[in-house]
Design a protein around this motif. Sequence first.
Motif, PDB file in Angstrom:
ATOM      1  N   LYS B  61     -10.554  -1.229  -4.055  1.00 50.97           N
ATOM      2  CA  LYS B  61      -9.646  -1.434  -2.914  1.00 50.97           C
ATOM      3  C   LYS B  61      -9.429  -0.136  -2.144  1.00 50.97           C
ATOM      4  O   LYS B  61      -9.715   0.959  -2.639  1.00 50.97           O
ATOM      5  N   ILE B  62      -8.922  -0.298  -0.920  1.00 54.13           N
ATOM      6  CA  ILE B  62      -8.532   0.862  -0.119  1.00 54.13           C
ATOM      7  C   ILE B  62      -7.053   1.110  -0.384  1.00 54.13           C
ATOM      8  O   ILE B  62      -6.235   0.200  -0.273  1.00 54.13           O
ATOM      9  N   SER B  63      -6.728   2.340  -0.748  1.00 55.78           N
ATOM     10  CA  SER B  63      -5.327   2.665  -0.952  1.00 55.78           C
ATOM     11  C   SER B  63      -4.866   3.597   0.168  1.00 55.78           C
ATOM     12  O   SER B  63      -5.557   4.559   0.498  1.00 55.78           O
ATOM     13  N   PRO B  64      -3.714   3.286   0.794  1.00 52.67           N
ATOM     14  CA  PRO B  64      -3.253   4.142   1.890  1.00 52.67           C
ATOM     15  C   PRO B  64      -2.937   5.566   1.419  1.00 52.67           C
ATOM     16  O   PRO B  64      -3.058   6.519   2.175  1.00 52.67           O
ATOM     17  N   ASP B  65      -2.539   5.677   0.145  1.00 51.36           N
ATOM     18  CA  ASP B  65      -2.194   6.984  -0.386  1.00 51.36           C
ATOM     19  C   ASP B  65      -3.304   7.463  -1.315  1.00 51.36           C
ATOM     20  O   ASP B  65      -3.460   6.963  -2.437  1.00 51.36           O
ATOM     21  N   GLY B  66      -4.092   8.437  -0.848  1.00 52.62           N
ATOM     22  CA  GLY B  66      -5.253   8.870  -1.624  1.00 52.62           C
ATOM     23  C   GLY B  66      -5.034  10.151  -2.407  1.00 52.62           C
ATOM     24  O   GLY B  66      -5.981  10.849  -2.752  1.00 52.62           O
ATOM     25  N   LYS B  67      -3.755  10.482  -2.683  1.00 50.37           N
ATOM     26  CA  LYS B  67      -3.450  11.763  -3.355  1.00 50.37           C
ATOM     27  C   LYS B  67      -4.174  11.917  -4.687  1.00 50.37           C
ATOM     28  O   LYS B  67      -4.703  12.975  -4.999  1.00 50.37           O
ATOM     29  N   LEU B  68      -4.186  10.832  -5.481  1.00 46.55           N
ATOM     30  CA  LEU B  68      -4.847  10.886  -6.786  1.00 46.55           C
ATOM     31  C   LEU B  68      -6.317  11.245  -6.652  1.00 46.55           C
ATOM     32  O   LEU B  68      -6.896  11.901  -7.511  1.00 46.55           O
ATOM     33  N   ALA B  69      -6.908  10.790  -5.533  1.00 51.26           N
ATOM     34  CA  ALA B  69      -8.328  11.052  -5.319  1.00 51.26           C
ATOM     35  C   ALA B  69      -8.528  12.387  -4.601  1.00 51.26           C
ATOM     36  O   ALA B  69      -9.639  12.737  -4.211  1.00 51.26           O
ATOM     37  N   GLY B  70      -7.427  13.134  -4.390  1.00 53.46           N
ATOM     38  CA  GLY B  70      -7.530  14.423  -3.732  1.00 53.46           C
ATOM     39  C   GLY B  70      -7.667  14.320  -2.225  1.00 53.46           C
ATOM     40  O   GLY B  70      -8.186  15.214  -1.576  1.00 53.46           O
ATOM     41  N   SER B  71      -7.206  13.213  -1.660  1.00 50.85           N
ATOM     42  CA  SER B  71      -7.322  13.019  -0.221  1.00 50.85           C
ATOM     43  C   SER B  71      -5.937  13.022   0.418  1.00 50.85           C
ATOM     44  O   SER B  71      -4.974  12.543  -0.165  1.00 50.85           O
ATOM     45  N   ASN B  72      -5.853  13.594   1.602  1.00 49.10           N
ATOM     46  CA  ASN B  72      -4.586  13.556   2.331  1.00 49.10           C
ATOM     47  C   ASN B  72      -4.383  12.199   3.001  1.00 49.10           C
ATOM     48  O   ASN B  72      -3.275  11.798   3.291  1.00 49.10           O
ATOM     49  N   GLY B  73      -5.474  11.516   3.278  1.00 49.79           N
ATOM     50  CA  GLY B  73      -5.407  10.201   3.904  1.00 49.79           C
ATOM     51  C   GLY B  73      -5.626   9.119   2.869  1.00 49.79           C
ATOM     52  O   GLY B  73      -5.259   9.279   1.706  1.00 49.79           O
ATOM     53  N   PRO B  74      -6.212   8.022   3.295  1.00 50.09           N
ATOM     54  CA  PRO B  74      -6.480   6.929   2.360  1.00 50.09           C
ATOM     55  C   PRO B  74      -7.674   7.233   1.450  1.00 50.09           C
ATOM     56  O   PRO B  74      -8.401   8.191   1.671  1.00 50.09           O
TER      57      PRO B  74
END
Lengths: 260, 90
Positions: B61-74
Amino acid sequence: MGEVIVVTSGKGGVGKTTTTANVGTGLAKLDKKVVLIDMDIGLRNLDVVMGLENRIVYNLVDVIEQKCKINQAFIKVKGYSNFYLLPCAQTRDKTSVSPEQMKTLTDTLKKEFDYVILDCPAGIEQGFRNAIAGADRALIVTTPEVSAVRDADRIIGLLDANEVKRYDLVVNRLRMDMVKRGEMMSAEDVLEVLSINLIGIVPDDENIVVSTNTGTPLVGSESLAGKAFMNICHRVIGEEVPFLDLNKKGNFLSKLFGKK
Amino acid sequence: MGFFSRNKQKKSGLDAKSRLKLVLYSEHQGLPPETIEQIKTDIIQVISKYVDVDIDNFDIKISPDGKLAGSNGPALQANIPIKERKIKRI
């Protein structure tokens, strides 16, 4: 060279046809050369809203199929020197016309007219694609309800994808009493969600029903909706007009004292 | 009493706006379902060459909060459970 404007919304019943009729009539009142095209093939209504239903001989599909000349299908609106309706067929469907044919038609018409205004059918299928094919700009009509606003957002995406780069929002049927109670989104709320340019706010006004009953668009009249639609026309031609103050106590007081 | 409780009630206009913002956000970020499905099929195909994927519990799935993946965006998030290690001989 004139402009081709498509009036669209996605959702049905939000006031596309009313907006087309009033904006078209208002622009004609401002001495512009205007032609309205009903694109809702099979469910035509712009003719009745304009009070022209008894004068239809040929229609859009006849023009496309070259059964008549384009001038033969035009219905002249009385009282204006350059204001016409091109009605659509009632017994055919959207597949009778292609986007390419529509683009050719509107490209021809905008050489003759200042404004070619298309009343788009609800939905995002072929009727929509036909209506936007030759459009230079769009008026997106919505009401302050979640379903209408969501559909408007979808329409914005589709207009972007189809290279209709200029579009403005009309918030229709706003009820200030409900907004004040916090039970309806305000025009500002709708704008915040959609973030596009606002070109008009039209209050919910029973005079609209009356004008539809008689087939005479109320644009330019003293009613609130009449003023709001006229303001939209001024903005369409590039003038800056302040938005109506719908909070005015005057309306309430004049009602109270029985003034008309 | 009715008067006081009415004042505390959340106004539905605010509800409308916040619900719309949420639904439009996910619609804007989201890939079309058929694309997600295609990605899923492709990933399963690749990983199945090496290990036995638990397809039933595979989730992407697309997650709006991508912090866990090291992303500032989704971020695109995939959960890929493996049944057992399967060594493929080539």
